[in-house]
Design a protein around this motif. Sequence first.
Motif, PDB file in Angstrom:
ATOM      1  N   THR A 134       2.472   8.917  -4.852  1.00 56.15           N
ATOM      2  CA  THR A 134       1.686   7.699  -5.100  1.00 56.15           C
ATOM      3  C   THR A 134       0.909   7.769  -6.420  1.00 56.15           C
ATOM      4  OG1 THR A 134      -0.155   8.618  -3.802  1.00 56.15           O
ATOM      5  CG2 THR A 134       1.443   7.237  -2.632  1.00 56.15           C
ATOM      6  N   SER A 161       5.801   1.198 -10.669  1.00 52.65           N
ATOM      7  CA  SER A 161       4.353   1.289 -10.447  1.00 52.65           C
ATOM      8  C   SER A 161       3.895   0.259  -9.426  1.00 52.65           C
ATOM      9  CB  SER A 161       3.612   1.084 -11.760  1.00 52.65           C
ATOM     10  OG  SER A 161       3.944   2.068 -12.687  1.00 52.65           O
ATOM     11  N   SER A 162       4.431  -0.948  -9.558  1.00 56.00           N
ATOM     12  CA  SER A 162       4.056  -2.002  -8.611  1.00 56.00           C
ATOM     13  C   SER A 162       4.505  -1.649  -7.197  1.00 56.00           C
ATOM     14  CB  SER A 162       4.669  -3.335  -9.051  1.00 56.00           C
ATOM     15  OG  SER A 162       4.362  -4.357  -8.139  1.00 56.00           O
ATOM     16  N   THR A 205       2.247   1.075  -5.636  1.00 57.29           N
ATOM     17  CA  THR A 205       0.909   0.635  -5.243  1.00 57.29           C
ATOM     18  C   THR A 205       0.923  -0.538  -4.268  1.00 57.29           C
ATOM     19  OG1 THR A 205       0.825  -0.785  -7.202  1.00 57.29           O
ATOM     20  CG2 THR A 205      -0.075   1.436  -7.404  1.00 57.29           C
ATOM     21  N   GLY A 206       2.107  -0.901  -3.774  1.00 63.98           N
ATOM     22  CA  GLY A 206       2.197  -1.987  -2.817  1.00 63.98           C
ATOM     23  C   GLY A 206       2.200  -3.367  -3.441  1.00 63.98           C
ATOM     24  N   GLY A 207       2.470  -3.473  -4.729  1.00 64.06           N
ATOM     25  CA  GLY A 207       2.506  -4.761  -5.401  1.00 64.06           C
ATOM     26  C   GLY A 207       3.803  -5.511  -5.139  1.00 64.06           C
ATOM     27  N   SER A 208       3.916  -6.674  -5.749  1.00 60.99           N
ATOM     28  CA  SER A 208       5.078  -7.547  -5.515  1.00 60.99           C
ATOM     29  C   SER A 208       6.023  -7.613  -6.710  1.00 60.99           C
ATOM     30  CB  SER A 208       4.588  -8.963  -5.188  1.00 60.99           C
ATOM     31  OG  SER A 208       3.807  -9.480  -6.257  1.00 60.99           O
ATOM     32  N   ALA A 209       5.816  -6.757  -7.714  1.00 57.78           N
ATOM     33  CA  ALA A 209       6.643  -6.826  -8.927  1.00 57.78           C
ATOM     34  C   ALA A 209       7.676  -5.715  -8.984  1.00 57.78           C
ATOM     35  CB  ALA A 209       5.755  -6.778 -10.172  1.00 57.78           C
TER      36      ALA A 209
END
Length: 524
Positions: free
Chosen positions: A56, A205-206, A209-213
Amino acid sequence: MTGTWSLLRLVLRRDRLLMPLWIVFLALAPMGYLSSIKAAYPDAAARQHFYDLNATSATFVVRNGPLYGSSVGELLTWQCGFVPVVVGLIALLTVVRHTRTEEEAGRRELTGATAVGRHAGLVAAVLAAYGACLVHGLLVALGVAAQGVPVAGALALGLGFTLTGWVFAGVGAVAAQLTWGARGARGIGIGGLVLAFLLRAAGDSSATTGGSAGWLAWLSPIGWAHRLRPLAGERWWVLLLGVVSTGLLLAAAVGLSARRDLGAALLPARLGRPAAKASLRSPLALAWRLQRGTLLVWIVCLALVGLLMGGVAQNVADLVRDNKAVADVFARLGGGGAVMDAYLAGTMTLFGLAAAGYAVQATLKLRAEEAAGRAEPVLATAVGRLGWAAAHLVFALLGSAFVLAVTGLATGVAYGDGARLVPAALAQLPAVWVLAGLAAALIGFLPRFAAAAWGLLGAFLLLSLVGTALRWNDVVLGISPFAHLPRLPGGTFSTTPLLWLVLIAAATGAGGLAALRCRDMPVG
């Protein structure tokens, strides 16, 4: 397509030294990584500890890509995360060198006057790059499979590297049709490679970190090599993305080539000034004009890498706190007793090798100017050979010092200790200057083999990284000038080896200049 195979043999003959060097070196790197992983993390608990710390970590993910699990194979795939970038860079530079550079030098017109088809040169260059990438991928697969890795996963790892190289060979082929010069084509190709890396880094990276990209990584050929998931539940269908993209790029390059005249380009050329500025009327000013773009690119790229390496320093401290094997690896790379000093000293060695790459490129600009016929008009004026050559060597010597200073400062800013890291980076200079001196000697004595300076750098890189990690004999490791540098920060500083390296650099450089002054010019 008439004459394609003859031109392909010509390409392979011209690259008979450089191509095997990069293929073998980049094939040995994963084998060295695998041996280091087995030594540093001999059991599942140690590997799980590594996974928990780094899976992570945004900085680690940006640098190497996603870490899918804690098995030996998954750690190997993650450790090799930057290899596709290097393979892609070499592939696109190879294609540009044998297409647009040939046109710019006038050699393509000579071969085109024989029984050679319009697209034979382009296809021959692309096939050479494809073949080199394929051989490299197969060697990687065979090498890691021989060390006990599952054959299917090893093959997926190698093919991921291969297809990344194929895609960027296609990018290089398209870029060669767009601009009037090889430098512009290289700029477009490298810009595409940087964009692909940034898309992969942003997407990974997204996702971490749990992002949408996370979908951004699917837009990158480098991301495809990671999404293939070698040794982590292979997705073989991802290979189709690389195959289809390779075919489309090659078709686009051939189509664009058919729409332009030989020596012309599809993008309009920018007109120059009718007369040179007063500031451009000296050898040093001309060298600055020719070298400044390269210098800026190296500074920016290495400064960004320095920020990354400084940013992950704390993760490294956590990683080795309970792992003596990893601490021993860092200790062998350099530094004193402190683990962080050893990590930072090893990082400085990497930056020294990178700065040597800039020094070699800046020095070889002399040979490029001579081979392209641009040196003769300059030397036909009141400019002497020594003044002309010395102007370029100024950038090889002082430019590399500036590159190291900025890189050390960037690493120190991210880590919080710039006062020690700038001098530690500058301590690499004597070895960097040895590479510049050797390149100058090759230009003077053996101009046709000047590109072998890259081979010397590759050999020193192999000794400094793989040889050190695998504990090769000290006599063999001592061939590299980087083996004689003080390991800073944390190590003992001694001026004697630095003075010897400076003397070697001065002797080889002076010998090269003396030979350049006496030999015929140009030498084809």
